[in-house]
Each structure stands twice: as C-alpha cells, then as structure tokens.
Motif scaffolding. Structure first.
Motif, mmCIF file in Angstrom:
data_model
loop_
_atom_site.group_PDB
_atom_site.id
_atom_site.type_symbol
_atom_site.label_atom_id
_atom_site.label_comp_id
_atom_site.label_asym_id
_atom_site.label_seq_id
_atom_site.Cartn_x
_atom_site.Cartn_y
_atom_site.Cartn_z
ATOM 1 N N HIS A 89 0.866 -1.192 0.000
ATOM 2 C CA HIS A 89 0.000 0.000 0.000
ATOM 3 C C HIS A 89 0.893 1.230 0.000
ATOM 4 N N HIS A 91 1.071 4.611 1.098
ATOM 5 C CA HIS A 91 0.316 5.398 2.068
ATOM 6 C C HIS A 91 0.368 6.892 1.744
ATOM 7 N N VAL A 102 -4.841 -3.129 -1.232
ATOM 8 C CA VAL A 102 -5.629 -3.744 -0.155
ATOM 9 C C VAL A 102 -6.090 -5.133 -0.608
ATOM 10 N N HIS A 133 -0.287 -4.495 3.327
ATOM 11 C CA HIS A 133 -1.616 -4.326 3.908
ATOM 12 C C HIS A 133 -2.251 -5.674 4.235
ATOM 13 N N SER A 136 -1.198 -6.727 8.824
ATOM 14 C CA SER A 136 -0.382 -5.507 8.880
ATOM 15 C C SER A 136 0.442 -5.381 10.151
ATOM 16 N N HIS A 402 -7.778 6.012 3.051
ATOM 17 C CA HIS A 402 -7.055 5.747 1.804
ATOM 18 C C HIS A 402 -7.583 6.646 0.684
ATOM 19 N N HIS A 450 -4.639 3.263 12.380
ATOM 20 C CA HIS A 450 -3.275 2.838 12.022
ATOM 21 C C HIS A 450 -2.496 2.318 13.227
#
Ligand code: C2O
Ligand code: CU
Length: 466
Positions: A89, A91, A102, A133, A136, A402, A450
């Motif tokens: 991913h 970010h 994802v 992802h 995680s 996201h 997160h």
C-alpha cells in the motif's frame, strides 16, 4: 516499559554504533523499482549486538527510499519471498483504487513466490511511505516499510534533505522479536515496543554543520507508538503534514501518531562543537532521548538562514462544505470502552465473544471482519463529504483514509489552526473531530485505525465511491 531503561540495557552490554541520519539517496531517474519482501537479519541495537531476524524490503529496514518527481510514474514490481501472502500500500498517494494494495478489496493478495506490478503516477509532492496491507501488525511490525519521497519541481533550497523513519520494536534480550497477536495489545494501546530506532537502528548522534539548513522528513512507521519530539535549543518550522504543504509555522512539540509524517525546516542555529538532544516525551513517564545533534566545527554560512518559504500547494480538490454529504463514525470498543455488542460478519456478538474471535473494536457497531465487508458509507464520484469522528473509547486512534487527503476542520467544535490536509488524524479519547474531503475517484477505499493491532481487531471499514 520505559524505553530509556531498555536503551541503557542495550548500551551497557556493548557500545551501540553511531548511526548517521542519512537515507538520502539520489533521485531514481527511471522510476522503476523492484521490491522484494523477504526474511533478513539486521542490526537494530548496535553492530556488536546480536542481529534481529526481521522481514524487510530488499534486505533493509527501512526498505529502500523511493524518490521520484511530482507527476512522474512509479513502477514497482513486488516479488514476494515471504512465507505468507502480502501486498504493498502506498500510504498517502492519491492513486487509482486498483493500485491501492488492499488484499481482496483492490487486488488479490500476492502469494508467496508471486509477483504484482504496481504502476501509477504521483500527483502530489511530499513525504509518503509504503508498507504491506496483509496481516499488517506483524508484517509492518517485522520491518516491512520504506519511505516514498515525491520531489517538488523546484524543491526548497536546503543544504541537506534527510528522512528519519521512526520505529519501535518489542525485543527480547537476544534482540529477537517475540510473537505477534497478543490479546492485550489488541484490546489496549496496541503493540508498543521498548526499543526506538531511527532509520532502522538505535541512534546515538546525528551530525550537523553550524548554520546549515536541513529539510527533515519525519515518518512514524511504528505499530502503535506516538512520538512528541522536542529539539533542544532549536526552533524547527513545520512545512508539510502527511505530505501536504502547510503554512510554515513553529511548534514546540512535534506530534506524530502512527503513519503520520511531518516535514520540518531545521536550521542549525547552535554553536560549533555543541550537543543537543532530541527528546521524545509523548509518554511523560517514559521520556527518553531519540538522538543527539552533534555540531561540527566548520560553519556553512556566516549566519543561519531565517526566512522559510512555503511549499507550492498540491493539486488537491477543495471540499464544498455547504453541499457536503455528512456522516458520523463512532469509534467504539477496547478495554475500558462502552461497546457491549458488535456486528461481526452479520452476527451480533457480545464483547466477550468478539474478543474470543480476536476482535474488540467497531465503527458504528460494525466490527470489521473481512476487507470486503459492506461499506460504512457510499459516495458518488466528485461528492464532498464531511465526516465527524467520535472517539468513544479510552485510547487515541490515528485514523487513516485511503485515496484522499482530508482537511482537518475542527476538534471538539473548535476550528483547527490552518485546517491542514492530512491522511491520518489522531483522535484522542472522547474527542470529536471533523474532516472534509472530495471523493474524487471511484473505488473501495479503506478507512481504519493505524494502530495496527486495532485495525486487525476490527477498527476498520470501507468508504465506497461510485
Ligand atoms: Cu498506511 Cu491502510 O494504511
Ligand atoms: Cu486505534
């Protein structure tokens, strides 16, 4: 545990190595990269200490720094040599949903031995990062993450552009990583480690030249740890948050929740030969020093620079607050929380049953079970949305969206200074935070905590844009 004590423990056993701060690598001309996530061994706690078995991109923690110009195309082939499936991913990058990394939602997971080619252009200049992802908490927590730096067409003039990836680790006395998946971490503050690293190693010093100007890009890659940094005798200026430019302003303590980034201009204003600590007191009972700034003798210019020019804005669409769709997301659960009952995969379960399933968190009563659960919210392409995030739990949550940056509008009804763009906002216990964004691209976009053990424990959902 107090990080200072553990740090001493490791320092007592043998001298830890000094680690410079530089991860600054040249700009990759043709932005074509191969990322190979695989088991590796690295020195986290010092060259004379035992190595740590980690999972790493290309054998390094953090992984290679990917640098490219704004508006250019990033191509990355990911070859999975882990014993389990993974994805990457990107970010904070505003990209097409199919590149968002994802598993099950935007792509099939990359099986061991498999490969996936990511390809997308990077519309915004700034400090971003990449990480898996899948599973995680464990995959990122074992060391899989790296900086992604998108350069402005005309970057601000600085003497050095440095990246500091902040991370923490739970290590035993042999510097090995104990197992993941502790229930207490999931139901409480997440997996907070006791050894803090800067660019993949305990740092004793960073060398500065008197009067030089540094652009310092801070990335919090930790599983759960918050950072609040103070630079003794220095006055850094914040120029960007989560990659997005913000009007330059000084701050006394620099807060970073997991996944957040802060870009600073740090002018080396102190005297030749002097030493200054960088202190982290995010947890007052566990204050420690992250590193020391050691001044050399050679002065770069007669006086330090003073003026800080704002970065050019990125092309992020401005939400229409009047016409916006409104939604409220109540963050619920965890230890000392009020969640009694949660919906898990269509069944209503009590909190004890949820914990039996490895879950403890919910958004509006919905406990995330799979990545492709029904969406929390549906929007049309181009629609503006104002989300109110209400933290009904006893823990702070760094909530990440996201695909879109949002404007941070208010906290507990008070407008936030500068209303910065962010992709991750730290929501404190009992706090109510308002954010706004434009749902500019179609897709299934994750919205999650997160603190990775919370994400895995159900604090996750999808915003569907069609
Ligand atoms: Cu940095 Cu969905 O994560
Ligand atoms: Cu959380």
């Amino acid at each position: 545990m107090n990080p200072r004590l553990t740090r001493r423990h490791f320092l007592q056993v043998g001298a830890a190595t000094a680690l410079g701060a530089g991860l600054c690598q040249g700009r990759a001309a043709a932005a074509e990269h191969t990322l190979i996530p695989a088991p590796a061994r690295v020195h986290l706690v010092g060259a004379n200490q035992p190595t740590t078995a980690v999972w790493a991109f290309n054998g390094r923690v953090p992984g290679p720094t990917l640098r490219l110009g704004q508006g250019t195309v990033l191509r990355a082939a990911v070859e999975n040599r882990l014993p389990e499936a993974t994805t990457v991913h990107w970010h904070g990058i505003r990209l097409p949903n199919a590149m968002d990394g994802v598993p099950h939602l935007t792509q099939p997971p990359i099986a061991p031995g498999g490969r996936f080619d990511y390809r997308f252009s990077v519309p915004d200049a700034g400090t971003f990062w990449y990480h898996p992802h899948v599973n995680s908490s464990e995959q990122i927590g074992r060391g899989l993450h790296g900086p992604l730096i998108v350069e402005e067409a005309r970057p601000p003039e600085v003497d050095r552009d440095l990246v500091w990836v902040l991370d923490d680790w739970r290590l035993d006395r042999q510097a090995a990583i104990p197992p993941f998946g502790q229930r207490h971490d999931m139901t409480h503050a997440g997996r907070i480690g006791q050894v803090v690293t800067l660019n993949g190693a305990i740092s004793d010093r960073v060398d500065l030249r008197p009067h030089e100007r540094i652009r310092l890009r801070l990335i919090n890659a930790a599983n759960a740890r918050l950072f609040a940094l103070r630079f003794e005798n220095h006055h850094p200026t914040v120029i960007a948050l989560d990659g997005m430019p913000v009007a330059p302003h000084g701050v006394e303590r620099i807060w970073l929740g997991p996944a957040q980034r802060v870009d600073l201009i740090l002018d080396a204003v102190a005297a030749p030969g002097s030493v200054h600590r960088v202190i982290d007191d995010a947890y007052p009972e566990g204050a420690y020093w992250l590193t020391e700034l050691h001044y050399g003798a050679e002065v770069v210019r007669p006086t330090p620079l003073t003026e800080v020019v704002p970065l050019p804005a990125n092309p992020v669409p401005e939400p229409d607050l009047v016409g916006a769709v409104r939604g409220e997301f109540r963050l619920q659960g965890g230890a000392r929380g009020s969640l009694r009952q949660g919906n898990l995969g269509g069944r209503s379960l009590g909190i004890r049953q949820l914990v039996g399933q490895g879950k403890a968190w919910a958004i509006n009563g919905q406990v995330a079970w799979r990545y492709d659960d029904p969406p929390l919210m549906s929007l049309q392409v181009g629609q503006s949305a104002v989300l109110t995030l209400v933290n009904e739990t006893s823990f702070p949550h760094p909530m990440h969206l996201h695909g879109f940056h949002f404007r941070l509008l208010s906290r507990d009804g008070e407008p936030v200074a500068r209303q910065p763009w962010r992709d991750t906002v730290l929501v404190w216990p009992r706090e109510r935070v308002e954010v706004a964004f434009v749902a500019e691209r179609a897709g299934q976009w994750m919205f999650h905590c997160h603190t990775l053990a919370h994400q895995g424990g159900g604090l996750m959902g999808v915003i569907a844009v069609a």
